[in-house]
Motif scaffolding. Structure first.
Motif, PDB file in Angstrom:
ATOM      1  N   LEU A   6       0.844  -1.190   0.000  1.00 51.35           N
ATOM      2  CA  LEU A   6       0.000   0.000   0.000  1.00 51.35           C
ATOM      3  C   LEU A   6       0.878   1.238   0.000  1.00 51.35           C
ATOM      4  O   LEU A   6       1.954   1.239   0.581  1.00 51.35           O
ATOM      5  N   SER A   7       0.416   2.300  -0.658  1.00 49.98           N
ATOM      6  CA  SER A   7       1.096   3.588  -0.551  1.00 49.98           C
ATOM      7  C   SER A   7       0.052   4.652  -0.282  1.00 49.98           C
ATOM      8  O   SER A   7      -1.086   4.562  -0.759  1.00 49.98           O
ATOM      9  N   VAL A   8       0.431   5.659   0.490  1.00 50.72           N
ATOM     10  CA  VAL A   8      -0.519   6.675   0.943  1.00 50.72           C
ATOM     11  C   VAL A   8       0.046   8.059   0.686  1.00 50.72           C
ATOM     12  O   VAL A   8       1.216   8.325   0.962  1.00 50.72           O
ATOM     13  N   GLU A   9      -0.789   8.932   0.130  1.00 46.67           N
ATOM     14  CA  GLU A   9      -0.424  10.328  -0.072  1.00 46.67           C
ATOM     15  C   GLU A   9      -1.559  11.198   0.459  1.00 46.67           C
ATOM     16  O   GLU A   9      -2.700  10.755   0.561  1.00 46.67           O
ATOM     17  N   GLU A  10      -1.219  12.452   0.765  1.00 43.02           N
ATOM     18  CA  GLU A  10      -2.235  13.436   1.123  1.00 43.02           C
ATOM     19  C   GLU A  10      -1.980  14.678   0.281  1.00 43.02           C
ATOM     20  O   GLU A  10      -1.389  15.655   0.732  1.00 43.02           O
ATOM     21  N   PRO A  11      -2.424  14.664  -0.998  1.00 40.94           N
ATOM     22  CA  PRO A  11      -2.130  15.765  -1.916  1.00 40.94           C
ATOM     23  C   PRO A  11      -2.767  17.078  -1.500  1.00 40.94           C
ATOM     24  O   PRO A  11      -2.268  18.155  -1.822  1.00 40.94           O
ATOM     25  N   VAL A  16      -7.096  12.056   1.292  1.00 40.78           N
ATOM     26  CA  VAL A  16      -6.065  11.014   1.324  1.00 40.78           C
ATOM     27  C   VAL A  16      -6.233  10.105   0.112  1.00 40.78           C
ATOM     28  O   VAL A  16      -7.350   9.710  -0.233  1.00 40.78           O
ATOM     29  N   LEU A  17      -5.108   9.824  -0.531  1.00 37.90           N
ATOM     30  CA  LEU A  17      -5.076   8.919  -1.687  1.00 37.90           C
ATOM     31  C   LEU A  17      -4.384   7.628  -1.254  1.00 37.90           C
ATOM     32  O   LEU A  17      -3.199   7.629  -0.921  1.00 37.90           O
ATOM     33  N   LEU A  18      -5.132   6.537  -1.245  1.00 37.19           N
ATOM     34  CA  LEU A  18      -4.597   5.218  -0.909  1.00 37.19           C
ATOM     35  C   LEU A  18      -4.484   4.412  -2.191  1.00 37.19           C
ATOM     36  O   LEU A  18      -5.476   4.215  -2.898  1.00 37.19           O
ATOM     37  N   ARG A  19      -3.272   3.953  -2.486  1.00 36.61           N
ATOM     38  CA  ARG A  19      -3.032   3.172  -3.692  1.00 36.61           C
ATOM     39  C   ARG A  19      -2.639   1.745  -3.301  1.00 36.61           C
ATOM     40  O   ARG A  19      -1.713   1.540  -2.508  1.00 36.61           O
TER      41      ARG A  19
END
Length: 261
Positions: A6-11, A16-19
């Motif tokens: 899993l990878s997580v970003e908060e643009p 929150v963007l969970l990939r």
């Protein structure tokens, strides 16, 4: 942030963007992935500034094909049930969010991946995306709400056929059936999802939460229960500071400043 596929970003703050980041395995979810989701979802559920979660997959082939069956093939029945319950717990936490979940389907959504999409509030899809719940071909059935969500979306006869055959729906058919909000070009998928999330983030948070809860509750307990839920949520908003701010901003011809109070 995670080493569990899993990878997580908060643009944007509150978005929150969970990939799911296992493209070599069609973004299948391992037990470690499920525990990573539980950790993240628990954290997000406690945040008061959350506005939207975007869920997508890595690569161009698959959003997710659900539980990693290669991992499950090496498990005894007890371990397999434990894997399933970890995934189910992640689903349960996510269903309790006070903010919407946007699924951005970058490819096929099969089995548990389809259930992830079906349990989301909004769905964007690329043209080559598709839905399937093929569990019956493996001697089982959906176990994370797939039968209920598909029946609610398509009606019992169409859902029964898809569940008993394991056949897939392509993106265009899913759009026509109401399973997908819109189809977008692959290169624009994440940016479109972010733009949608940012529009939601600009809206009054109390009202967004109320609408999210009301729509999720539709059909549960019958029409009267749904109307009662809507009225209760509406009355809470009528007593909020944001309701006053919305009226004042309209009268003063300015942008409202939402406080979530």
């Amino acid at each position: 942030m995670f080493d569990a596929g899993l990878s997580v970003e908060e643009p944007v703050r509150g978005v929150v963007l969970l990939r799911i980041d296992r493209p070599q395995a069609l973004n299948a979810l391992t037990t470690a992935s499920a525990h990573g989701m539980i950790e993240l979802y628990t954290r997000l559920a406690l945040r008061t500034d959350m506005r939207a979660l975007i869920l997508t997959g890595a690569g161009e082939s698959a959003f997710s094909t659900g539980a990693d069956l290669k991992e499950r093939a090496g498990m005894d029945a007890m371990a397999a049930r434990a894997q399933h319950m970890a995934h189910r717990l992640a689903f349960s936490i996510r269903r309790g969010f006070d903010f919407p979940v946007i699924a951005a389907l970058n490819g096929i959504a099969h089995a548990g991946g389809a259930e992830l999409a079906l349990s989301s509030d909004l769905v964007l899809a690329v043209p080559h995306a598709g839905f399937a719940l093929p569990e019956i071909r493996r001697g089982i059935m959906p176990g994370m709400g797939g039968t209920q969500a598909l029946t609610a979306a398509l009606g019992p006869r169409r859902a029964m056929e898809l569940l008993l055959t394991g056949d897939a729906l392509d993106a265009e058919t899913a759009l026509a059936c109401g399973l997908v909000n819109r189809i977008v070009a692959p290169e624009a998928l994440v940016s479109e999802a972010l733009a949608l999330a940012e529009r939601i983030a600009e809206a009054p948070p109390l009202a967004v939460s109320a609408v999210t809860r009301a729509v999720r509750g539709a059909g549960q307990g019958g029409a009267e229960a749904g109307l009662a839920l809507e009225l209760a949520l509406h009355q809470r908003l009528m007593a909020s500071d944001d309701r006053l701010e919305g009226a004042r901003a309209f009268a003063e011809k300015r942008r409202p400043v939402w406080k979530g109070e």
